[in-house]
Motif scaffolding. Structure first.
Motif, short mmCIF file in Angstrom:
data_model
loop_
_atom_site.label_atom_id
_atom_site.label_comp_id
_atom_site.label_asym_id
_atom_site.label_seq_id
_atom_site.Cartn_x
_atom_site.Cartn_y
_atom_site.Cartn_z
N LEU A 62 0.76 -1.20 -0.04
CA LEU A 62 -0.14 -0.08 0.12
C LEU A 62 0.83 1.31 -0.05
O LEU A 62 2.09 1.28 0.82
N SER A 63 0.52 2.16 -0.84
CA SER A 63 1.07 3.72 -0.65
C SER A 63 1.03 4.34 0.72
O SER A 63 -0.27 4.18 1.23
N PRO A 64 1.63 5.46 0.99
CA PRO A 64 1.50 6.17 1.83
C PRO A 64 -0.28 6.67 2.16
O PRO A 64 -0.76 6.77 3.17
N LYS A 65 -0.42 7.32 0.87
CA LYS A 65 -1.83 7.87 0.71
C LYS A 65 -2.95 6.98 0.96
O LYS A 65 -4.04 7.14 1.47
N GLU A 66 -2.87 5.57 0.45
CA GLU A 66 -3.51 4.83 0.57
C GLU A 66 -3.87 4.09 2.32
O GLU A 66 -4.95 4.08 2.45
N GLU B 269 2.46 7.73 6.62
CA GLU B 269 1.35 8.25 5.85
C GLU B 269 1.83 9.58 4.91
O GLU B 269 1.33 9.88 3.92
N LYS C 115 9.08 4.11 5.44
CA LYS C 115 8.89 3.28 4.51
C LYS C 115 7.79 2.35 5.00
O LYS C 115 7.67 2.04 6.32
N ASP D 220 1.68 -3.39 6.37
CA ASP D 220 0.91 -3.32 5.07
C ASP D 220 -0.11 -4.49 5.42
O ASP D 220 -1.21 -4.12 5.42
N GLY E 257 4.97 9.42 3.72
CA GLY E 257 6.09 8.91 2.98
C GLY E 257 7.38 9.05 3.46
O GLY E 257 8.40 8.84 2.59
N SER F 9 -3.35 1.05 -11.89
CA SER F 9 -2.58 2.45 -11.73
C SER F 9 -3.64 3.42 -11.18
O SER F 9 -3.34 4.36 -10.69
#
Length: 163
Positions: free
Chosen positions: A70-74, A104, A109, A115, A106, A146
């Motif tokens: 997962l990305s920080p924004k997710e 959150e 890591k 996650d 970024g 994407s």
């Protein structure tokens, strides 16, 4: 619908539009079929997102099914979706609130363990209990995408993934 910002006494005209869902905090979500109302007098714009709770539930479950970390924004979206403050999530995961903030934003890591734990928490709180996180992790299952595209049909959302 009437404008709440000015004294325009005429009903606002509705039109269907496609727009980015910036309110989610995610960069890759497009909404189609959203009703837009714009005041011709003052320019104020209003949107009808339909069943926003259902839309957030769909986005959350697609993020849980996503391949890769997962990305920080997710992570921020999922935390808010679950109704947790940074302090609450910190307590639940054994982190400090500052550490959650750095994840959150970024600056720290996202680890595999963090996650997996976030995904498990979302599934636990979700009505969709038919998803098996074990298969997702052990078989490297999941969806590659994407961008998310959601189309409003009546008051229900239909979501599809764009590679």
């Amino acid at each position: 619908m009437f404008c709440a910002m000015c004294e325009n006494d005429k009903e606002l005209k509705a039109k269907r539009v496609t727009r980015k869902f910036d309110e989610s905090g995610l960069d890759n979500i497009t909404l189609k079929g959203v009703t837009e109302y714009k005041c011709p007098k003052c320019g104020e714009v209003y949107y009808n997102f339909g069943n926003i709770e259902q839309l957030h539930d769909l986005i959350a479950m697609l993020l849980v099914r996503k391949r890769g970390l997962l990305s920080p924004k997710e992570i921020r979206f999922l935390r808010k979706h679950m109704g947790y403050s940074s302090a609450m999530l910190a307590k639940l995961t054994g982190h400090t609130p500052e550490s959650i903030s750095r994840i959150e934003n970024g600056k720290n890591k996202v680890t595999d363990i963090f996650d997996h734990y976030i995904r498990a928490m979302v599934i636990q709180k979700s009505a969709d209990r038919d998803y098996d996180l074990h298969d997702h992790i052990l078989n490297d299952a999941g969806e590659d995408f994407s961008r998310l595209e959601a189309r409003l049909k009546g008051n229900k959302w239909d979501v599809r993934l764009i590679a």
